[in-house]
Motif scaffolding. Structure first.
Motif, mmCIF file in Angstrom:
data_model
loop_
_atom_site.group_PDB
_atom_site.id
_atom_site.type_symbol
_atom_site.label_atom_id
_atom_site.label_comp_id
_atom_site.label_asym_id
_atom_site.label_seq_id
_atom_site.Cartn_x
_atom_site.Cartn_y
_atom_site.Cartn_z
ATOM 1 N N GLY A 38 -3.029 16.271 -11.834
ATOM 2 C CA GLY A 38 -3.879 16.427 -10.655
ATOM 3 C C GLY A 38 -4.617 15.170 -10.261
ATOM 4 N N PRO A 39 -5.302 14.488 -11.188
ATOM 5 C CA PRO A 39 -5.989 13.247 -10.825
ATOM 6 C C PRO A 39 -5.038 12.190 -10.266
ATOM 7 N N CYS A 40 -3.781 12.195 -10.751
ATOM 8 C CA CYS A 40 -2.811 11.240 -10.214
ATOM 9 C C CYS A 40 -2.568 11.494 -8.732
ATOM 10 N N ARG A 41 -2.545 12.759 -8.355
ATOM 11 C CA ARG A 41 -2.331 13.132 -6.961
ATOM 12 C C ARG A 41 -3.505 12.721 -6.079
ATOM 13 N N LEU A 42 -4.679 12.613 -6.678
ATOM 14 C CA LEU A 42 -5.844 12.143 -5.926
ATOM 15 C C LEU A 42 -5.818 10.631 -5.758
ATOM 16 N N LEU A 43 -5.454 9.939 -6.825
ATOM 17 C CA LEU A 43 -5.496 8.477 -6.801
ATOM 18 C C LEU A 43 -4.321 7.879 -6.036
ATOM 19 N N GLY A 44 -3.147 8.519 -6.120
ATOM 20 C CA GLY A 44 -1.955 7.940 -5.519
ATOM 21 C C GLY A 44 -2.101 7.554 -4.062
ATOM 22 N N PRO A 45 -2.568 8.464 -3.196
ATOM 23 C CA PRO A 45 -2.714 8.095 -1.780
ATOM 24 C C PRO A 45 -3.722 6.970 -1.549
ATOM 25 N N VAL A 46 -4.744 6.889 -2.391
ATOM 26 C CA VAL A 46 -5.718 5.800 -2.277
ATOM 27 C C VAL A 46 -5.033 4.457 -2.523
ATOM 28 N N LEU A 47 -4.253 4.392 -3.584
ATOM 29 C CA LEU A 47 -3.554 3.143 -3.904
ATOM 30 C C LEU A 47 -2.543 2.786 -2.816
ATOM 31 N N GLU A 48 -1.855 3.778 -2.293
ATOM 32 C CA GLU A 48 -0.880 3.506 -1.232
ATOM 33 C C GLU A 48 -1.569 2.969 0.022
ATOM 34 N N ARG A 49 -2.714 3.549 0.360
ATOM 35 C CA ARG A 49 -3.447 3.095 1.530
ATOM 36 C C ARG A 49 -3.956 1.662 1.334
ATOM 37 N N LEU A 50 -4.475 1.368 0.153
ATOM 38 C CA LEU A 50 -4.988 0.029 -0.117
ATOM 39 C C LEU A 50 -3.865 -1.001 -0.151
ATOM 40 N N ALA A 51 -2.701 -0.590 -0.656
ATOM 41 C CA ALA A 51 -1.559 -1.506 -0.666
ATOM 42 C C ALA A 51 -1.152 -1.866 0.756
ATOM 43 N N GLU A 52 -1.158 -0.869 1.646
ATOM 44 C CA GLU A 52 -0.813 -1.133 3.038
ATOM 45 C C GLU A 52 -1.843 -2.042 3.700
ATOM 46 N N GLU A 53 -3.131 -1.813 3.369
ATOM 47 C CA GLU A 53 -4.201 -2.633 3.948
ATOM 48 C C GLU A 53 -4.156 -4.068 3.439
ATOM 49 N N SER A 54 -3.578 -4.285 2.261
ATOM 50 C CA SER A 54 -3.615 -5.619 1.649
ATOM 51 C C SER A 54 -2.777 -6.634 2.405
ATOM 52 N N ALA A 55 -1.932 -6.163 3.293
ATOM 53 C CA ALA A 55 -1.109 -7.041 4.132
ATOM 54 C C ALA A 55 -0.282 -8.015 3.288
ATOM 55 N N GLY A 56 0.262 -7.500 2.190
ATOM 56 C CA GLY A 56 1.155 -8.324 1.390
ATOM 57 C C GLY A 56 0.491 -9.172 0.334
ATOM 58 N N ARG A 57 -0.813 -9.018 0.136
ATOM 59 C CA ARG A 57 -1.481 -9.797 -0.916
ATOM 60 C C ARG A 57 -1.045 -9.324 -2.298
ATOM 61 N N TRP A 58 -0.714 -8.024 -2.424
ATOM 62 C CA TRP A 58 -0.212 -7.474 -3.679
ATOM 63 C C TRP A 58 0.728 -6.320 -3.374
ATOM 64 N N ALA A 59 1.524 -5.953 -4.357
ATOM 65 C CA ALA A 59 2.493 -4.871 -4.191
ATOM 66 C C ALA A 59 2.148 -3.722 -5.120
ATOM 67 N N LEU A 60 2.528 -2.519 -4.704
ATOM 68 C CA LEU A 60 2.300 -1.319 -5.506
ATOM 69 C C LEU A 60 3.628 -0.828 -6.064
ATOM 70 N N ALA A 61 3.629 -0.495 -7.349
ATOM 71 C CA ALA A 61 4.798 0.118 -7.990
ATOM 72 C C ALA A 61 4.325 1.328 -8.779
ATOM 73 N N LYS A 62 5.113 2.388 -8.754
ATOM 74 C CA LYS A 62 4.734 3.620 -9.453
ATOM 75 C C LYS A 62 5.743 3.925 -10.552
ATOM 76 N N VAL A 63 5.208 4.324 -11.710
ATOM 77 C CA VAL A 63 6.057 4.672 -12.848
ATOM 78 C C VAL A 63 5.748 6.101 -13.238
ATOM 79 N N ASP A 64 6.716 6.991 -13.042
ATOM 80 C CA ASP A 64 6.590 8.374 -13.460
ATOM 81 C C ASP A 64 6.802 8.421 -14.972
ATOM 82 N N THR A 65 5.748 8.731 -15.711
ATOM 83 C CA THR A 65 5.840 8.696 -17.171
ATOM 84 C C THR A 65 6.767 9.763 -17.731
ATOM 85 N N GLU A 66 7.049 10.794 -16.947
ATOM 86 C CA GLU A 66 8.006 11.802 -17.394
ATOM 87 C C GLU A 66 9.432 11.272 -17.311
#
Length: 278
Positions: A38-66
């Motif tokens: 559940g907490p991952c579902r809360l944080l994920g959209p935040v990180l995606e939004r910030l990655a888009e706002e960063s305008a290429g300063r950094w990249a986001l990658a997600k690793v499904d631990t399962e």
């Protein structure tokens, strides 16, 4: 399956390519998550939004631990969400848990390498050579582009200590509480007050130590920290509490500014400590 949420975007295809190698040219923020979390579902959209706002300063990658338990084991993932920042192929910083968006933003500001790191390094090299005016010019340009760069602000304060000491306190005031540079900012404030006495020696108490304290202030102003520490040791030898212990405060501030492994600090620390505790 009906009603099943779609997997988050930015999922890796190959960790070595998408994270390790890519981070050598661009910081990569890796979100270790799982669909049931559940907490991952809360944080994920935040990180995606910030990655888009960063305008290429950094990249986001997600690793499904399962899906990638071997990566979770390799990086010691005990709790998720776990977010790690990779720079030059290595973990540079991390946090655990679904932090609120403002905290994530502050963490990113602190953890991400500055896009002006090269200019900042050049300015610090200028400071080390005593080229204070060009260093200040370079640092002002960095701060104009990146006002929250605490390292650049403290470096500018150091340049101004030798150029316009009356402006140091205002320059570094915003970073006094910064955990990385706050101590150095306080040291610069102290040294700026001491340097101010170089032009106003009459404000120092009448005492045999006044001439040497004035000499110390003048040496600090010119960036000659060896002679400054020698003069401060002389003042301490005459009266450790002279002018409210100003020599003690100034000496300690010099050591903070230079760092204890600086050759000047290593050369003078024993004499200073001896005079301080004699």
């Amino acid at each position: 399956m009906e009603g099943r949420q779609r997997p988050m975007s930015h999922e890796i295809a190959d960790f070595e390519t998408d994270v390790t190698e890519r981070s050598r040219s661009l910081p990569v923020l890796v979100d270790f998550w799982a669909e049931w979390c559940g907490p991952c579902r809360l944080l994920g959209p935040v990180l995606e939004r910030l990655a888009e706002e960063s305008a290429g300063r950094w990249a986001l990658a997600k690793v499904d631990t399962e899906r990638h338990p071997e990566l979770a084991q390799r990086y010691g993932i005990m709790s998720i969400p776990n977010v790690k920042l990779f720079v030059d192929g290595e973990v540079a910083d991390e946090f655990v848990g679904a932090l609120p968006e403002p905290e994530v933003r502050r963490w990113l500001e602190r953890a991400l390498p500055s896009p002006h790191a090269e200019a900042l390094a050049e300015a610090r090299a200028m400071l080390a050579r005593g080229e204070y005016s060009p260093a200040a010019e370079r640092l002002r340009a960095v701060l104009a582009a990146e006002p929250r760069n605490a390292g650049a602000r403290v470096a500018l304060g150091e340049a101004l200590l030798h150029l316009a000491p009356e402006t140091v306190a205002e320059t570094v005031s915003a970073v006094l509480d910064d955990p990385q540079v706050g101590e150095k900012a306080e040291a610069l404030e102290t040294l700026a007050r001491v340097v101010g006495l170089a032009g106003r020696p009459s404000e120092l108490p009448e005492h045999g130590a006044r001439a040497r304290m004035t000499a110390a202030a003048q040496s600090i102003h010119s960036g000659d920290y060896g002679p400054a520490l020698e003069a401060l040791v002389d003042v301490l030898g005459q009266d450790r509490e002279y002018a409210g212990g100003i020599a003690r405060e100034a000496g300690r501030a010099i050591f903070v500014l230079l760092g204890m492994h600086h050759p000047i600090a290593e050369r003078h620390h024993r004499a200073f400590a001896g005079a301080l505790h004699a």
